[in-house]
Design an enzyme around this catalytic site. Structure first.
Site, mmCIF file in Angstrom:
data_model
loop_
_atom_site.group_PDB
_atom_site.id
_atom_site.type_symbol
_atom_site.label_atom_id
_atom_site.label_comp_id
_atom_site.label_asym_id
_atom_site.label_seq_id
_atom_site.Cartn_x
_atom_site.Cartn_y
_atom_site.Cartn_z
ATOM 1 N N SER A 74 0.830 -1.212 0.000
ATOM 2 C CA SER A 74 0.000 0.000 0.000
ATOM 3 C C SER A 74 0.860 1.255 0.000
ATOM 4 C CB SER A 74 -0.942 0.011 1.208
ATOM 5 O OG SER A 74 -1.907 -1.005 1.110
ATOM 6 N N ASN A 154 -6.804 -8.940 -6.767
ATOM 7 C CA ASN A 154 -6.657 -9.601 -5.482
ATOM 8 C C ASN A 154 -7.850 -10.464 -5.091
ATOM 9 O OD1 ASN A 154 -7.616 -6.762 -5.354
ATOM 10 N ND2 ASN A 154 -8.130 -7.295 -3.243
ATOM 11 N N GLY A 203 5.829 -8.252 0.821
ATOM 12 C CA GLY A 203 6.498 -9.458 1.267
ATOM 13 C C GLY A 203 5.586 -10.518 1.849
ATOM 14 N N HIS A 204 4.545 -10.094 2.549
ATOM 15 C CA HIS A 204 3.761 -11.096 3.282
ATOM 16 C C HIS A 204 2.868 -11.939 2.379
ATOM 17 C CE1 HIS A 204 -0.434 -9.384 3.658
ATOM 18 N NE2 HIS A 204 0.212 -8.317 3.239
ATOM 19 N N THR A 240 14.866 4.431 9.692
ATOM 20 C CA THR A 240 15.878 3.401 9.886
ATOM 21 C C THR A 240 15.463 2.112 9.183
ATOM 22 O OG1 THR A 240 16.465 4.342 12.027
ATOM 23 C CG2 THR A 240 17.137 2.067 11.626
ATOM 24 N N CYS A 327 -8.662 -6.929 3.358
ATOM 25 C CA CYS A 327 -8.571 -5.523 3.765
ATOM 26 C C CYS A 327 -9.946 -4.927 4.055
ATOM 27 C CB CYS A 327 -7.882 -4.707 2.673
ATOM 28 S SG CYS A 327 -6.252 -5.326 2.240
#
Length: 396
Positions: A74, A154, A203-204, A240, A327
């Site tokens: 997203s 999706n 990634g998930h 970071t 979602c």
């Protein structure tokens, strides 16, 4: 038949793989350096971040410097679309083209931009869930800045003609972005050969952890910062670096893209057996094109029932599934994707999405097909919509 546990909602999220988890673990306890620090612990972390960047780039046919790590798909969508809109607006291009059945990460971003002076054209999809590239061609104007079309939907899994759409965009001098969150690792993608200017991934969906994604940005495209602060990600995205997640993503995408054809040869027959078996239930229909779809995706509307009740009863039988995207699963509104392909509200409310992988066994398929008909019968017995339908009063 003995109750089993079957996870058939991989389009919502996937389990972190053992290999990904083991790759990540050192960065929590021993290799925990800040990748922006100049001492060895930090330099080692930076080296491993760059190694992961190379893996993501290789998986997409990109160059490492074209990969920017994000927190999720997203965020990548937001960065690509808002960034292109801001950059191109300075050149007098204030028009974006997308489709009516994009993920909400795209649709809501476009809605936000509409409130800030950007005009958006939403092209339709066919009743099979496919976009006609000629609709994109017709929608492009002199002031079009960007076309953003998802690689694969999706919910119903339909795979779009991405290379054709990209070619049209380039003919017209328009940037092209694709949300490939569902497609990466399931279909072969080469951003250079396909003419993709920007691509989002998460990634998930491919057995990395939640909270990591990436945006591919073709060399030569300059996007403004989405997050301001430090100089991370070559000065474009402050914060970071999430070193464990980045390393995990590198391993996950490498694994997901190396044996796609072999895995799909296992998945597709099982998916097709599920489709054929479920369609034996009266008053059901497959949503989306039969062939131009993700290998593990099936989305079927079951008339006369409500999707949430179906999911709860499947869960009681040890089956994890979905009705629409995860979602928006808390919403009572019918899926905008199913409405966009022409389904009536009553039918759209009764959708079932199963998304399987190569670890879904033949026995799992047998179990789902043995349990589902009884659940549907029970729910229809309790359904006023089904009762009206049987009397010929439904949908009036």
């Amino acid at each position: 038949m003995e109750k089993r546990f079957i996870y058939a909602d991989n389009a919502a999220t996937t389990a972190v793989s053992e290999e990904v988890l083991n790759a990540m673990l050192p960065y929590f306890r021993t290799a925990y350096g800040n990748a922006s620090s100049i001492y060895k612990l930090g330099r080692d972390a930076q080296r491993d971040v760059e190694a992961a960047r190379e893996k993501v780039a290789k998986a997409l046919g990109a160059e490492p410097r074209e990969i920017f790590f994000t927190s999720c798909g997203s965020e990548a969508d937001n960065w690509a679309i808002k960034g292109a809109a801001e950059t191109m607006a300075k050149k007098g291009k204030r028009h974006i083209i997308t489709s009516v059945f994009e993920h909400h990460a795209v649709l809501h971003t476009c809605e936000y931009l509409e409130k800030h002076g950007i005009e958006v054209t939403y092209v339709p999809v066919s009743d099979k869930g496919l976009i006609d590239p000629e609709d994109i061609r017709k929608a492009i104007r002199e002031d079009t800045a960007l076309v953003t079309i998802m690689f694969a939907n999706n919910e119903i899994g339909t795979i779009q003609p991405i290379a054709e759409i990209a070619e049209i965009c380039h003919e017209k001098g328009v940037l092209f972005h694709t949300d490939a969150v569902q497609a990466v690792g399931h279909v072969d993608i080469d951003v250079k050969k396909m003419g993709i200017d920007m691509l989002s991934l998460s990634g998930h969906k491919i057995h990395a952890q939640k909270g990591i994604g990436a945006l591919y940005v073709r060399k030569g495209i300059i996007l403004p910062n989405l997050i301001h602060g430090g100089g991370q990600e070559r000065g474009k995205r402050a914060g970071t670096e999430n070193v464990p997640a980045i390393v995990g993503l590198g391993v996950a995408i490498e694994n997901a893209t190396k044996n796609i054809a072999e895995r799909n040869a296992v998945i597709i027959p099982r998916r097709n057996r599920l489709i054929d078996g479920i369609l034996q239930i009266p008053y059901t229909r497959l949503n989306g094109d039969r062939d131009k779809r993700l290998p593990g995706n099936l989305n079927i509307s079951i008339e006369g029932i409500e999707g949430e009740s179906l999911l709860l009863m499947l869960d009681m039988n040890g089956i994890c599934a979905s009705s629409g995207s995860a979602c928006t699963s808390g919403s009572l509104d019918p899926s905008h994707v199913l409405l966009s392909i022409g389904l009536k509200h009553e039918i759209a409310h009764g959708s079932l999405r199963l998304s399987i992988e190569d670890d879904t066994s033949d026995e799992d398929v047998d179990y789902i097909l043995s349990v589902l008909p009884g659940i549907v019968s029970r729910l229809r017995e309790m359904s006023p919509v089904w009762e009206k339908m049987m009397k010929g009063e439904a949908y009036e």
